[in-house]
Design an enzyme around this catalytic site. Sequence first.
Site, PDB file in Angstrom:
ATOM      1  N   GLU A 134       0.834  -1.200   0.000  1.00  0.00           N
ATOM      2  CA  GLU A 134       0.000   0.000   0.000  1.00  0.00           C
ATOM      3  C   GLU A 134       0.870   1.251   0.000  1.00  0.00           C
ATOM      4  O   GLU A 134       2.086   1.170   0.249  1.00  0.00           O
ATOM      5  CB  GLU A 134      -0.931  -0.005   1.215  1.00  0.00           C
ATOM      6  CG  GLU A 134      -1.896  -1.181   1.206  1.00  0.00           C
ATOM      7  CD  GLU A 134      -2.960  -1.091   2.287  1.00  0.00           C
ATOM      8  OE1 GLU A 134      -2.888  -0.155   3.118  1.00  0.00           O
ATOM      9  OE2 GLU A 134      -3.872  -1.942   2.275  1.00  0.00           O
ATOM     10  N   PRO A 135       0.283   2.420  -0.279  1.00  0.00           N
ATOM     11  CA  PRO A 135       1.080   3.655  -0.281  1.00  0.00           C
ATOM     12  C   PRO A 135       1.835   3.895   1.023  1.00  0.00           C
ATOM     13  O   PRO A 135       2.920   4.464   1.018  1.00  0.00           O
ATOM     14  CB  PRO A 135       0.034   4.743  -0.535  1.00  0.00           C
ATOM     15  CG  PRO A 135      -1.041   4.055  -1.308  1.00  0.00           C
ATOM     16  CD  PRO A 135      -1.097   2.667  -0.751  1.00  0.00           C
ATOM     17  N   ILE A 164       1.587  -2.393  -7.699  1.00  0.00           N
ATOM     18  CA  ILE A 164       0.984  -3.692  -7.966  1.00  0.00           C
ATOM     19  C   ILE A 164       1.226  -4.061  -9.426  1.00  0.00           C
ATOM     20  O   ILE A 164       0.668  -3.443 -10.342  1.00  0.00           O
ATOM     21  CB  ILE A 164      -0.519  -3.681  -7.642  1.00  0.00           C
ATOM     22  CG1 ILE A 164      -0.742  -3.171  -6.211  1.00  0.00           C
ATOM     23  CG2 ILE A 164      -1.097  -5.070  -7.845  1.00  0.00           C
ATOM     24  CD1 ILE A 164       0.025  -3.918  -5.147  1.00  0.00           C
ATOM     25  N   ASN A 241       7.248 -15.874  -0.369  1.00  0.00           N
ATOM     26  CA  ASN A 241       8.402 -16.768  -0.325  1.00  0.00           C
ATOM     27  C   ASN A 241       8.606 -17.499  -1.644  1.00  0.00           C
ATOM     28  O   ASN A 241       9.740 -17.779  -2.040  1.00  0.00           O
ATOM     29  CB  ASN A 241       8.258 -17.763   0.825  1.00  0.00           C
ATOM     30  CG  ASN A 241       8.692 -17.179   2.152  1.00  0.00           C
ATOM     31  OD1 ASN A 241       9.535 -16.288   2.203  1.00  0.00           O
ATOM     32  ND2 ASN A 241       8.112 -17.675   3.232  1.00  0.00           N
ATOM     33  N   GLY A 340      32.674   1.208 -20.845  1.00  0.00           N
ATOM     34  CA  GLY A 340      32.913   2.640 -20.966  1.00  0.00           C
ATOM     35  C   GLY A 340      31.636   3.392 -21.282  1.00  0.00           C
ATOM     36  O   GLY A 340      30.540   3.027 -20.866  1.00  0.00           O
ATOM     37  N   GLU A 364       9.510  -7.644  -2.833  1.00  0.00           N
ATOM     38  CA  GLU A 364       9.539  -8.930  -2.114  1.00  0.00           C
ATOM     39  C   GLU A 364      10.530  -8.894  -0.950  1.00  0.00           C
ATOM     40  O   GLU A 364      11.187  -9.881  -0.645  1.00  0.00           O
ATOM     41  CB  GLU A 364       9.874 -10.113  -3.052  1.00  0.00           C
ATOM     42  CG  GLU A 364       9.309 -10.075  -4.438  1.00  0.00           C
ATOM     43  CD  GLU A 364       7.786 -10.005  -4.507  1.00  0.00           C
ATOM     44  OE1 GLU A 364       7.139  -9.847  -3.462  1.00  0.00           O
ATOM     45  OE2 GLU A 364       7.250 -10.078  -5.613  1.00  0.00           O
TER      46      GLU A 364
END
Length: 385
Positions: A134-135, A164, A241, A340, A364
């Site tokens: 969530e925010p 999401i 998981n 480079g 995660e």
Amino acid sequence: MDPADLISFDSLLSDDELALRGRVREFVGAEIKPNIARWYEEARFPFELVPELGRLGLLGMHLSGYGCAGRSAVEYGLAAAELEAGDSGLRTFVSVQGSLAMSAISKHGSEEQKREWLPRMAAGEAIGCFGLTEPTAGSDPSSMRTFARRDGSDWVLSGAKRWIGLASVAHVAVVWAQTDDGVRGFVVPTSTPGYTATPIGPKLSMRASIQCDVGLDDVRLPAEAVLPEVVGLRGPFSCLNEARYGIAWGAMGAARDAFEDALAYSKERLQFGKPLAGYQLTQQKLVDMALEINKGFLLALHLGRLKDAGKLQPHQISVGKLNNCREAIGICREARTILGGNGITLDHSPLRHANNLESVRTYEGTDEVHALILGQQLTGEAAFR
């Protein structure tokens, strides 16, 4: 043989595992690598590849039944590494679809939910997303504010989710919400009134992928929308998981691709009359990268064997996620130095991979979260608060 393989890693794999890896590598080489620079620049996810991912059996591939391939954890990991060697966005799609949304329904859903969604999702005919973050609730999902209240026999969801994956193109969302009885999961068709998803942009990472803000404005669902087999945060954590395990493999795929790009360039690029590969400083960089790639794949394989044996512990997944993401970012950045100035263009993969891995390293579970999980394992003391 992979140029980075200094230890005969392939000798640790079965013929079936090598064959599956070969099929995915061929697909990535033919369909993703020739096009990924354009997709990344255009910030476009290639939806045209989704049915092919289904035909290859890569969607929910570690799940069994309902049209899923039923492959091993090691096979899933090998596929994740090859997909992320193409781009993190493609591996993330497979992870969100299979390890998060499909796993939630497979582990915790009703028989009706499984029959309705899993076969279509395995075939790539339906896309899923997983609404947890969530925010104001990322690393601490227990503080989520999204709430589901009972109204007669119905549930009514209200709240917001952020970051999401696939939410604006998904057909179904697995949404986690607080209830009077604890955190519950809900199977939400995205056509339900009150569900909205807005892609987040512009982004400097994961550009060939979709992440969204999700609004849930009194989303009314029938009683059978709830995932019946789980209450509490162990529900979403069991899915996280699965995704974290795949990341331990995927990050090393990105690292290997960056290394191979730098190695090939170093053999062709002339400076002061000879190839970069002929200089001691360059060889030191290449050796250090190759060593970490070998160690990272060994760790991922060990975790996969434990998982297939039913012995993998959550803190061991944190070892793989934390170590391999951290090392992969370092490898990609070091590979860029060999290239480079040419390394900042989309003609080469290392900086694109490094940018993507900044997201992979964060989602995660951040480095800090996994460090605290491992700290608790070492000391017996929880230091999250």
